[in-house]
Design a protein around this motif. Structure first.
Motif, mmCIF file in Angstrom:
data_model
loop_
_atom_site.group_PDB
_atom_site.id
_atom_site.type_symbol
_atom_site.label_atom_id
_atom_site.label_comp_id
_atom_site.label_asym_id
_atom_site.label_seq_id
_atom_site.Cartn_x
_atom_site.Cartn_y
_atom_site.Cartn_z
ATOM 1 N N PHE A 34 -19.095 -1.350 -28.613
ATOM 2 C CA PHE A 34 -19.876 -0.302 -27.964
ATOM 3 C C PHE A 34 -21.192 -0.142 -28.713
ATOM 4 N N ILE A 35 -22.281 -0.038 -27.954
ATOM 5 C CA ILE A 35 -23.595 0.239 -28.518
ATOM 6 C C ILE A 35 -24.013 1.609 -28.001
ATOM 7 N N ASP A 36 -24.200 2.550 -28.911
ATOM 8 C CA ASP A 36 -24.577 3.918 -28.549
ATOM 9 C C ASP A 36 -23.699 4.482 -27.435
ATOM 10 N N GLY A 37 -22.402 4.242 -27.548
ATOM 11 C CA GLY A 37 -21.434 4.817 -26.628
ATOM 12 C C GLY A 37 -21.188 4.034 -25.354
ATOM 13 N N LYS A 38 -21.880 2.909 -25.146
ATOM 14 C CA LYS A 38 -21.688 2.108 -23.935
ATOM 15 C C LYS A 38 -21.134 0.737 -24.301
ATOM 16 N N MET A 39 -20.101 0.323 -23.559
ATOM 17 C CA MET A 39 -19.489 -0.965 -23.835
ATOM 18 C C MET A 39 -20.460 -2.091 -23.480
ATOM 19 N N ILE A 40 -20.499 -3.115 -24.321
ATOM 20 C CA ILE A 40 -21.397 -4.236 -24.047
ATOM 21 C C ILE A 40 -20.965 -4.949 -22.762
ATOM 22 N N THR A 41 -21.910 -5.642 -22.138
ATOM 23 C CA THR A 41 -21.604 -6.364 -20.906
ATOM 24 C C THR A 41 -21.499 -7.867 -21.128
ATOM 25 N N ASP A 42 -22.153 -8.381 -22.151
ATOM 26 C CA ASP A 42 -22.153 -9.821 -22.417
ATOM 27 C C ASP A 42 -21.150 -10.142 -23.517
ATOM 28 N N ARG A 43 -19.935 -10.463 -23.119
ATOM 29 C CA ARG A 43 -18.867 -10.757 -24.076
ATOM 30 C C ARG A 43 -18.908 -12.201 -24.558
#
Length: 81
Positions: free
Chosen positions: A50-59
């Motif tokens: 998570f970056i600043d509370g949002k899950m990353i999209t590019d795994r």
């Protein structure tokens, strides 16, 4: 992740990309990046970032942007019934 790295704690990171951050983490906690990333350098299925509370999209390439002031959380995904 504390189970495998009991001394794990929040640390400031200077890296400007996820590969740089994982190199820093491995210096403090040897082997941790292989727990987080697979052999191709993609995020393992049982880990979320998570970056600043949002899950990353590019795994796969971990290209999600962050700044020097961002809070990055690397967490083991929970599952079960």
């Amino acid at each position: 992740m504390k189970r495998f790295f009991p001394e794990l704690k929040a640390i400031p990171a200077a890296g400007k990309s996820f590969p740089e951050i994982f190199t820093e983490l491995d210096q403090q906690y040897p082997g941790i990046s292989s727990y987080i990333l697979d052999e191709q350098g993609s995020l393992r299925k049982h880990v979320n970032i998570f970056i600043d509370g949002k899950m990353i999209t590019d795994r796969k390439q971990l290209s999600d942007a962050f700044t020097s002031g961002s809070e990055i959380y690397i967490m083991q995904a929970l599952s079960g019934g």
